[in-house]
Design a protein around this motif. Structure first.
Motif, PDB file in Angstrom:
ATOM      1  N   MET A   1       0.990  -0.894  -0.464  1.00 22.00           N
ATOM      2  CA  MET A   1       0.511   0.187  -0.152  1.00 22.00           C
ATOM      3  C   MET A   1       0.414   1.385   0.278  1.00 22.00           C
ATOM      4  SD  MET A   1      -2.970   1.104   2.208  1.00 22.00           S
ATOM      5  CE  MET A   1      -1.776   1.705   4.119  1.00 22.00           C
ATOM      6  N   SER A   4       1.653   6.247   3.041  1.00 27.41           N
ATOM      7  CA  SER A   4       1.020   8.251   3.094  1.00 27.41           C
ATOM      8  C   SER A   4       1.377   8.904   4.103  1.00 27.41           C
ATOM      9  CB  SER A   4      -0.972   8.168   4.560  1.00 27.41           C
ATOM     10  OG  SER A   4      -1.020   9.142   4.751  1.00 27.41           O
ATOM     11  N   SER A   7       1.642  10.536   7.581  1.00 23.39           N
ATOM     12  CA  SER A   7       1.859  10.305   8.768  1.00 23.39           C
ATOM     13  C   SER A   7       3.062  10.856   8.932  1.00 23.39           C
ATOM     14  CB  SER A   7       2.325   9.174   8.096  1.00 23.39           C
ATOM     15  OG  SER A   7       3.999   9.522   6.729  1.00 23.39           O
ATOM     16  N   TRP A  42     -10.491   5.113   0.990  1.00 22.33           N
ATOM     17  CA  TRP A  42      -8.953   3.860   0.882  1.00 22.33           C
ATOM     18  C   TRP A  42      -8.650   4.536   2.253  1.00 22.33           C
ATOM     19  CZ3 TRP A  42      -8.968  -0.064  -1.535  1.00 22.33           C
ATOM     20  CH2 TRP A  42      -9.776  -0.287  -2.055  1.00 22.33           C
ATOM     21  N   SER A  44      -7.562   4.914   5.257  1.00 21.76           N
ATOM     22  CA  SER A  44      -6.855   3.439   7.038  1.00 21.76           C
ATOM     23  C   SER A  44      -7.523   4.492   8.300  1.00 21.76           C
ATOM     24  CB  SER A  44      -5.968   2.889   7.093  1.00 21.76           C
ATOM     25  OG  SER A  44      -4.819   4.115   7.581  1.00 21.76           O
ATOM     26  N   SER A  45      -7.731   3.484   8.722  1.00 21.56           N
ATOM     27  CA  SER A  45      -8.652   4.052  10.521  1.00 21.56           C
ATOM     28  C   SER A  45      -7.100   4.974  11.109  1.00 21.56           C
ATOM     29  CB  SER A  45      -8.915   3.098  11.372  1.00 21.56           C
ATOM     30  OG  SER A  45      -7.538   1.803  11.580  1.00 21.56           O
ATOM     31  N   GLU A  46      -5.808   4.525  10.922  1.00 19.07           N
ATOM     32  CA  GLU A  46      -4.621   4.979  11.130  1.00 19.07           C
ATOM     33  C   GLU A  46      -4.445   6.989  10.143  1.00 19.07           C
ATOM     34  OE1 GLU A  46       0.379   4.317  11.817  1.00 19.07           O
ATOM     35  OE2 GLU A  46      -1.243   3.082  10.892  1.00 19.07           O
ATOM     36  N   GLU A  47      -4.738   6.424   9.365  1.00 19.75           N
ATOM     37  CA  GLU A  47      -5.022   8.056   8.685  1.00 19.75           C
ATOM     38  C   GLU A  47      -5.859   8.477   8.625  1.00 19.75           C
ATOM     39  OE1 GLU A  47      -2.706   6.301   4.447  1.00 19.75           O
ATOM     40  OE2 GLU A  47      -5.036   6.353   5.117  1.00 19.75           O
ATOM     41  N   GLN A  48      -7.415   8.479   9.355  1.00 20.10           N
ATOM     42  CA  GLN A  48      -8.061   9.111   9.399  1.00 20.10           C
ATOM     43  C   GLN A  48      -7.912   9.537  10.956  1.00 20.10           C
ATOM     44  OE1 GLN A  48     -13.213   8.473  10.185  1.00 20.10           O
ATOM     45  NE2 GLN A  48     -12.087   6.999   8.888  1.00 20.10           N
ATOM     46  N   LYS A 106      -6.097  12.882   0.737  1.00 17.97           N
ATOM     47  CA  LYS A 106      -5.268  12.704   1.748  1.00 17.97           C
ATOM     48  C   LYS A 106      -3.679  12.564   1.615  1.00 17.97           C
ATOM     49  CE  LYS A 106      -4.486   7.782   1.219  1.00 17.97           C
ATOM     50  NZ  LYS A 106      -4.361   6.478   1.713  1.00 17.97           N
TER      51      LYS A 106
END
Length: 261
Positions: A1, A4, A7, A42, A44-48, A106
């Motif tokens: 993947m 991001s 991060s 698309w 992720s919970s961490e990115e969100q 994103k």
């Protein structure tokens, strides 16, 4: 993947509104009275979670600089936020007048939030400044048409702000900022930098980035030392300071009116 980019840390100096705790996008919506928040499938919970914290701090910083209640940023519950969805190729962020959605990419939306918020505000305030404004028209564009304005002290300050950004000090010709933008468009055989809506958005984000109280690179960046800044795409020198004073004068008055001050 794909990793991001959100991060990585973004430099920020300002109050700790969250008291070190995480905030959700639901809390972003409630705090700033947004119509809604949409998050891409698309993300992720961490990115969100990281994005929600970044957006919460950025909007809180923006309200702080503008000296307005946080709920003003929701534009009377009309503005929606989209994160990691509704993306456009090679676009960090964008505002859609038809849907009143401010969309952040994103992996590339950082630094563009202040710019796009101005577009949303410019759209929202058009019908307050011009009673006959169309549903998708922006105040900064209509101002050049010399259309009849609704008489109000706040509108007088807004009109003075637009004049400060777009015209020379004696209001007899375009400002040097406008002239440089026209030259940039001529070099590129395009029409972007010199559009009044873009001129005001870049002037607004310059004011936000120049704030002595707040530094937030997720909210705004690039108005001081970027290639575009060196090419003259943002207000400069004494004119930049006058623009900043005009923004501060208008938004402090708006904030006081909304707070009952």
């Amino acid at each position: 993947m794909e990793p991001s980019r959100i991060s990585r840390p973004f430099f920020r100096r300002g109050p700790d509104y969250r008291m070190g705790e995480d905030r959700s996008f639901a809390e972003v919506r409630a705090q700033f009275a947004l119509a809604g928040v949409k998050v891409g499938a698309w993300v992720s919970s961490e990115e969100q979670q990281l994005a929600a914290n970044l957006v919460f701090d950025a909007l809180a910083d923006l309200a702080w600089v503008m000296k307005v209640p946080p709920e003003l940023l929701g534009l009377r519950g009309n503005l929606q936020l989209a994160f990691g969805t509704r993306g456009q190729r090679n676009v960090q962020a964008h505002y859609e007048p038809a849907t009143r959605i401010l969309a952040l990419a994103k992996n590339a939306g950082a630094g563009a939030l202040a710019h796009e918020f101005w577009h949303a505000f410019d759209h929202h305030i058009a019908r307050h400044l011009y009673p006959d404004a169309g549903p998708r028209e922006l105040a900064s564009h209509l101002w050049l048409t010399e259309r009849r304005q609704h008489p109000h002290p706040l509108n007088q300050k807004l009109s003075a702000l637009l004049q400060t950004v777009l015209l020379s000090r004696d209001a007899m010709e375009p400002s040097d900022y406008v002239r440089r933008a026209i030259a940039l468009d001529e070099q590129r055989s395009s029409l972007y930098f010199s559009q009044p809506t873009e001129l005001l958005a870049r002037a607004f984000e310059s004011w936000v980035q120049d704030s002595a109280e707040i530094t937030n690179h997720y909210l705004v960046s690039g108005t001081q030392k970027s290639t575009a800044a060196k090419q003259g795409a943002f207000p400069q020198g004494e004119h930049r300071r006058r623009c900043a004073m005009a923004f501060a004068d208008y938004f402090s008055a708006l904030g006081a009116a909304l707070s009952g001050g």
